[in-house]
Design a protein around this motif. Sequence first.
Motif, PDB file in Angstrom:
ATOM      1  N   UNK A  73       0.841  -1.204   0.000  1.00  0.00           N
ATOM      2  CA  UNK A  73       0.000   0.000   0.000  1.00  0.00           C
ATOM      3  C   UNK A  73       0.868   1.243   0.000  1.00  0.00           C
ATOM      4  N   UNK A  74       0.359   2.289  -0.632  1.00  0.00           N
ATOM      5  CA  UNK A  74       1.042   3.580  -0.583  1.00  0.00           C
ATOM      6  C   UNK A  74       0.218   4.523   0.277  1.00  0.00           C
ATOM      7  N   UNK A  75       0.909   5.245   1.143  1.00  0.00           N
ATOM      8  CA  UNK A  75       0.238   6.194   2.022  1.00  0.00           C
ATOM      9  C   UNK A  75       0.995   7.512   2.025  1.00  0.00           C
ATOM     10  N   UNK A  76       0.243   8.572   2.231  1.00  0.00           N
ATOM     11  CA  UNK A  76       0.860   9.874   2.438  1.00  0.00           C
ATOM     12  C   UNK A  76       0.880  10.109   3.942  1.00  0.00           C
ATOM     13  N   UNK A  77       2.050  10.436   4.453  1.00  0.00           N
ATOM     14  CA  UNK A  77       2.233  10.699   5.873  1.00  0.00           C
ATOM     15  C   UNK A  77       2.540  12.181   6.024  1.00  0.00           C
ATOM     16  N   UNK A  78       1.710  12.872   6.807  1.00  0.00           N
ATOM     17  CA  UNK A  78       1.890  14.306   7.018  1.00  0.00           C
ATOM     18  C   UNK A  78       2.241  14.565   8.473  1.00  0.00           C
ATOM     19  N   UNK A  79       3.350  15.250   8.686  1.00  0.00           N
ATOM     20  CA  UNK A  79       3.761  15.668  10.022  1.00  0.00           C
ATOM     21  C   UNK A  79       2.837  16.827  10.415  1.00  0.00           C
ATOM     22  N   UNK A  80       2.039  16.644  11.448  1.00  0.00           N
ATOM     23  CA  UNK A  80       1.066  17.654  11.836  1.00  0.00           C
ATOM     24  C   UNK A  80       1.689  18.855  12.539  1.00  0.00           C
ATOM     25  N   UNK A  81       2.969  18.777  12.878  1.00  0.00           N
ATOM     26  CA  UNK A  81       3.645  19.911  13.511  1.00  0.00           C
ATOM     27  C   UNK A  81       4.155  20.930  12.485  1.00  0.00           C
ATOM     28  N   UNK A  82       4.458  20.452  11.262  1.00  0.00           N
ATOM     29  CA  UNK A  82       5.005  21.369  10.258  1.00  0.00           C
ATOM     30  C   UNK A  82       4.325  21.252   8.890  1.00  0.00           C
ATOM     31  N   UNK A  83       3.360  20.347   8.785  1.00  0.00           N
ATOM     32  CA  UNK A  83       2.578  20.126   7.564  1.00  0.00           C
ATOM     33  C   UNK A  83       3.404  19.579   6.398  1.00  0.00           C
ATOM     34  N   UNK A  84       4.601  19.052   6.661  1.00  0.00           N
ATOM     35  CA  UNK A  84       5.397  18.421   5.603  1.00  0.00           C
ATOM     36  C   UNK A  84       4.884  17.004   5.401  1.00  0.00           C
ATOM     37  N   UNK A  85       4.880  16.568   4.136  1.00  0.00           N
ATOM     38  CA  UNK A  85       4.328  15.260   3.805  1.00  0.00           C
ATOM     39  C   UNK A  85       5.299  14.449   2.956  1.00  0.00           C
ATOM     40  N   UNK A  86       5.165  13.133   3.054  1.00  0.00           N
ATOM     41  CA  UNK A  86       5.956  12.209   2.261  1.00  0.00           C
ATOM     42  C   UNK A  86       5.070  11.022   1.891  1.00  0.00           C
ATOM     43  N   UNK A  87       5.296  10.469   0.707  1.00  0.00           N
ATOM     44  CA  UNK A  87       4.583   9.264   0.283  1.00  0.00           C
ATOM     45  C   UNK A  87       5.502   8.075   0.471  1.00  0.00           C
ATOM     46  N   UNK A  88       4.998   7.049   1.166  1.00  0.00           N
ATOM     47  CA  UNK A  88       5.782   5.845   1.431  1.00  0.00           C
ATOM     48  C   UNK A  88       4.996   4.609   1.026  1.00  0.00           C
ATOM     49  N   UNK A  89       5.730   3.537   0.828  1.00  0.00           N
ATOM     50  CA  UNK A  89       5.128   2.234   0.534  1.00  0.00           C
ATOM     51  C   UNK A  89       5.258   1.366   1.780  1.00  0.00           C
ATOM     52  N   UNK A  90       4.170   0.708   2.153  1.00  0.00           N
ATOM     53  CA  UNK A  90       4.190  -0.178   3.320  1.00  0.00           C
ATOM     54  C   UNK A  90       4.826  -1.503   2.910  1.00  0.00           C
ATOM     55  N   UNK A  91       5.946  -1.843   3.560  1.00  0.00           N
ATOM     56  CA  UNK A  91       6.623  -3.105   3.227  1.00  0.00           C
ATOM     57  C   UNK A  91       6.942  -3.934   4.468  1.00  0.00           C
ATOM     58  N   UNK A  92       6.445  -3.488   5.628  1.00  0.00           N
ATOM     59  CA  UNK A  92       6.766  -4.208   6.862  1.00  0.00           C
ATOM     60  C   UNK A  92       5.630  -4.053   7.862  1.00  0.00           C
TER      61      UNK A  92
END
Length: 128
Positions: A73-92
């Motif tokens: 699965x691919x998810x977007x993870x957003x840091x709620x302290x600075x609103x920066x986001x990254x897209x990662x793939x779940x592999x574990x």
Amino acid sequence: MRINKWLNIPALFVLMIGCTVHPDALASEKSVFRQRGEASYYARNLHGQETASGEIFNNNKLVAAHKTLPLGSKVQVTNLQNNKAVTVRINDRGPFKRGRIIDLSRAAAKKIDLLEDGTAPVRIVRID
């Protein structure tokens, strides 16, 4: 005065037609997985170890561990302290520390400025 029950059938039929939903409309309304909680990142000593998906963990890739999302699965993870986001793939699978919802690779944690504090409140949204 007697009312003919058959007189209301055309109106009922028009009402039923107006309320139907096309099957394609239902298919496009998938429920989106969203979750909020605490994120952390993998320890350096796990680099090179086998993940739950069978691939070798690489701290330099944009990957993550989640307890229940399907592997791949691919998810977007957003840091709620600075609103920066990254897209990662779940592999574990993981994290296994109470209160954590996702473990990010070092590369992913760096993209959202998580390295210094080690943890941060995040929002996860599945995007695939």
